[in-house]
Design a protein around this motif. Structure first.
Motif, PDB file in Angstrom:
ATOM      1  N   ALA A 176       0.871  -1.182   0.000  1.00 60.58           N
ATOM      2  CA  ALA A 176       0.000   0.000   0.000  1.00 60.58           C
ATOM      3  C   ALA A 176       0.906   1.229   0.000  1.00 60.58           C
ATOM      4  N   GLY A 177       0.714   2.084  -0.977  1.00 57.33           N
ATOM      5  CA  GLY A 177       1.562   3.264  -1.073  1.00 57.33           C
ATOM      6  C   GLY A 177       0.834   4.424  -1.714  1.00 57.33           C
ATOM      7  N   VAL A 178       1.564   5.517  -1.870  1.00 60.90           N
ATOM      8  CA  VAL A 178       0.941   6.738  -2.380  1.00 60.90           C
ATOM      9  C   VAL A 178       0.539   6.604  -3.845  1.00 60.90           C
ATOM     10  N   LEU A 179       1.315   5.877  -4.654  1.00 59.50           N
ATOM     11  CA  LEU A 179       0.959   5.701  -6.060  1.00 59.50           C
ATOM     12  C   LEU A 179      -0.355   4.933  -6.178  1.00 59.50           C
ATOM     13  N   GLY A 180      -0.470   3.839  -5.442  1.00 62.90           N
ATOM     14  CA  GLY A 180      -1.694   3.051  -5.471  1.00 62.90           C
ATOM     15  C   GLY A 180      -2.889   3.844  -4.975  1.00 62.90           C
ATOM     16  N   SER A 181      -2.681   4.624  -3.925  1.00 57.42           N
ATOM     17  CA  SER A 181      -3.750   5.459  -3.382  1.00 57.42           C
ATOM     18  C   SER A 181      -4.205   6.487  -4.408  1.00 57.42           C
ATOM     19  N   PHE A 182      -3.243   7.119  -5.069  1.00 52.43           N
ATOM     20  CA  PHE A 182      -3.555   8.118  -6.104  1.00 52.43           C
ATOM     21  C   PHE A 182      -4.291   7.468  -7.277  1.00 52.43           C
ATOM     22  N   LEU A 183      -3.782   6.333  -7.726  1.00 49.49           N
ATOM     23  CA  LEU A 183      -4.387   5.622  -8.852  1.00 49.49           C
ATOM     24  C   LEU A 183      -5.818   5.211  -8.515  1.00 49.49           C
ATOM     25  N   ASP A 184      -6.013   4.631  -7.337  1.00 52.18           N
ATOM     26  CA  ASP A 184      -7.334   4.175  -6.917  1.00 52.18           C
ATOM     27  C   ASP A 184      -8.325   5.335  -6.848  1.00 52.18           C
ATOM     28  N   SER A 185      -7.922   6.401  -6.192  1.00 50.34           N
ATOM     29  CA  SER A 185      -8.816   7.552  -6.029  1.00 50.34           C
ATOM     30  C   SER A 185      -9.157   8.195  -7.371  1.00 50.34           C
ATOM     31  N   SER A 186      -8.168   8.331  -8.234  1.00 48.96           N
ATOM     32  CA  SER A 186      -8.390   8.958  -9.544  1.00 48.96           C
ATOM     33  C   SER A 186      -9.304   8.103 -10.422  1.00 48.96           C
ATOM     34  N   LEU A 187      -9.023   6.808 -10.474  1.00 57.88           N
ATOM     35  CA  LEU A 187      -9.832   5.931 -11.324  1.00 57.88           C
ATOM     36  C   LEU A 187     -11.247   5.750 -10.764  1.00 57.88           C
ATOM     37  N   ASP A 188     -11.396   5.847  -9.448  1.00 56.71           N
ATOM     38  CA  ASP A 188     -12.741   5.805  -8.855  1.00 56.71           C
ATOM     39  C   ASP A 188     -13.616   6.930  -9.399  1.00 56.71           C
ATOM     40  N   ARG A 189     -13.029   8.109  -9.582  1.00 57.08           N
ATOM     41  CA  ARG A 189     -13.806   9.249 -10.112  1.00 57.08           C
ATOM     42  C   ARG A 189     -14.231   8.994 -11.558  1.00 57.08           C
ATOM     43  N   ILE A 190     -13.324   8.383 -12.346  1.00 53.64           N
ATOM     44  CA  ILE A 190     -13.660   8.046 -13.730  1.00 53.64           C
ATOM     45  C   ILE A 190     -14.772   7.004 -13.746  1.00 53.64           C
ATOM     46  N   GLU A 191     -14.637   5.989 -12.890  1.00 54.19           N
ATOM     47  CA  GLU A 191     -15.657   4.946 -12.820  1.00 54.19           C
ATOM     48  C   GLU A 191     -17.006   5.523 -12.414  1.00 54.19           C
ATOM     49  N   ASP A 192     -17.013   6.383 -11.402  1.00 54.09           N
ATOM     50  CA  ASP A 192     -18.272   7.002 -10.963  1.00 54.09           C
ATOM     51  C   ASP A 192     -18.935   7.754 -12.113  1.00 54.09           C
ATOM     52  N   THR A 193     -18.133   8.477 -12.882  1.00 57.02           N
ATOM     53  CA  THR A 193     -18.660   9.232 -14.018  1.00 57.02           C
ATOM     54  C   THR A 193     -19.257   8.293 -15.060  1.00 57.02           C
ATOM     55  N   LEU A 194     -18.584   7.189 -15.339  1.00 62.18           N
ATOM     56  CA  LEU A 194     -19.096   6.208 -16.303  1.00 62.18           C
ATOM     57  C   LEU A 194     -20.383   5.552 -15.806  1.00 62.18           C
ATOM     58  N   PHE A 195     -20.385   5.150 -14.539  1.00 68.97           N
ATOM     59  CA  PHE A 195     -21.563   4.482 -13.980  1.00 68.97           C
ATOM     60  C   PHE A 195     -22.797   5.374 -14.072  1.00 68.97           C
ATOM     61  N   LEU A 196     -22.621   6.635 -13.725  1.00 64.56           N
ATOM     62  CA  LEU A 196     -23.767   7.554 -13.725  1.00 64.56           C
ATOM     63  C   LEU A 196     -24.141   8.010 -15.128  1.00 64.56           C
ATOM     64  N   SER A 197     -23.157   8.339 -15.948  1.00 66.20           N
ATOM     65  CA  SER A 197     -23.435   8.853 -17.292  1.00 66.20           C
ATOM     66  C   SER A 197     -24.222   7.864 -18.137  1.00 66.20           C
ATOM     67  N   ALA A 198     -23.982   6.586 -17.933  1.00 67.58           N
ATOM     68  CA  ALA A 198     -24.678   5.560 -18.712  1.00 67.58           C
ATOM     69  C   ALA A 198     -26.186   5.564 -18.468  1.00 67.58           C
ATOM     70  N   LEU A 199     -26.618   6.152 -17.355  1.00 64.78           N
ATOM     71  CA  LEU A 199     -28.057   6.199 -17.069  1.00 64.78           C
ATOM     72  C   LEU A 199     -28.825   6.978 -18.140  1.00 64.78           C
ATOM     73  N   CYS A 200     -28.136   7.877 -18.835  1.00 61.09           N
ATOM     74  CA  CYS A 200     -28.773   8.614 -19.950  1.00 61.09           C
ATOM     75  C   CYS A 200     -29.303   7.654 -21.007  1.00 61.09           C
ATOM     76  N   PHE A 201     -28.562   6.575 -21.257  1.00 60.46           N
ATOM     77  CA  PHE A 201     -28.949   5.620 -22.292  1.00 60.46           C
ATOM     78  C   PHE A 201     -30.148   4.756 -21.880  1.00 60.46           C
ATOM     79  N   LEU A 202     -30.463   4.786 -20.591  1.00 55.88           N
ATOM     80  CA  LEU A 202     -31.602   4.004 -20.102  1.00 55.88           C
ATOM     81  C   LEU A 202     -32.869   4.844 -19.984  1.00 55.88           C
ATOM     82  N   GLY A 203     -32.774   6.117 -20.366  1.00 55.65           N
ATOM     83  CA  GLY A 203     -33.968   6.961 -20.372  1.00 55.65           C
ATOM     84  C   GLY A 203     -34.034   8.001 -19.276  1.00 55.65           C
ATOM     85  N   PHE A 204     -33.010   8.106 -18.449  1.00 50.89           N
ATOM     86  CA  PHE A 204     -32.999   9.138 -17.418  1.00 50.89           C
ATOM     87  C   PHE A 204     -32.598  10.467 -18.060  1.00 50.89           C
TER      88      PHE A 204
END
Length: 192
Positions: free
Chosen positions: A78-106
């Motif tokens: 566990a280190g700072v690189l992994g922490s940075f990578l995890d936190s940064s990619l979590d934001r991208i994932e959150d954006t993808l998870f939510l943005s896809a709701l547009c295609f379902l009619g939201f």
């Protein structure tokens, strides 16, 4: 809420993470696997408009996200690189998870608002912690709750789209309340 359950979930996650680390899967690789699954989720929802496929992929992506930290702790990497990578990619994932709701009619403008709120919440936590203020576990909706809300919306939209729309509205309201809660937590903790 979910933050408290993490301790209990370690009883299940630790043996899985241990087995994966013995197979040579690093924490950073698991973080990247979570992102790839999130990208697949977005593409599948966009192409097929099928909430069931999305639900399966978001569950596996969330599992990968839960396992990366466990693998890092088990392997002692566990280190700072992994922490940075995890936190940064979590934001991208959150954006993808939510943005896809547009295609379902939201409604896309409401999805955009929810994406914004979902990015502000962890930003406020990061800013608070950079100022020495503990913000983890503060507020109604953290990442775990957001993922559960998305999963519930996907599940219910397969049968009752109107009900899933109401849950979507509740999700937006609770996210806005969390932004306000964290804003006041930070501002009230700072010297005047």
């Amino acid at each position: 809420m979910i933050t408290r359950l993490r301790k209990e979930s370690k009883k299940i996650l630790r043996p899985i993470a241990s087995a994966l680390s013995k197979l040579g899967i690093s924490a950073n690789l698991m973080t990247i696997i979570g992102l790839v699954l999130a990208l697949l989720y977005f593409i599948i929802i966009m192409l097929f408009r099928n909430p069931l496929y999305g639900l399966v992929l978001i569950i596996f992506s969330s599992l990968a996200d839960a396992l990366d930290g466990e693998i890092a702790r088990i392997t002692g990497k566990a280190g700072v690189l992994g922490s940075f990578l995890d936190s940064s990619l979590d934001r991208i994932e959150d954006t993808l998870f939510l943005s896809a709701l547009c295609f379902l009619g939201f409604q896309s403008y409401l999805v955009a608002i929810l994406v914004g709120l979902s990015l502000i919440i962890p930003y406020l936590r990061a800013k608070a912690e950079s100022l020495g203020i503990k913000a983890e576990g503060k507020g109604i909706i953290e990442r775990g709750e957001r993922l559960i809300f998305i999963m519930i919306i996907l599940l219910i939209s397969m049968f009752y789209f109107q009900i899933s729309t109401y849950i979507f509205y509740i999700f937006i309201i609770l996210s806005a309340i969390t932004v306000i809660q964290r804003f006041f937590l930070v501002s009230s903790s700072l010297p005047k």
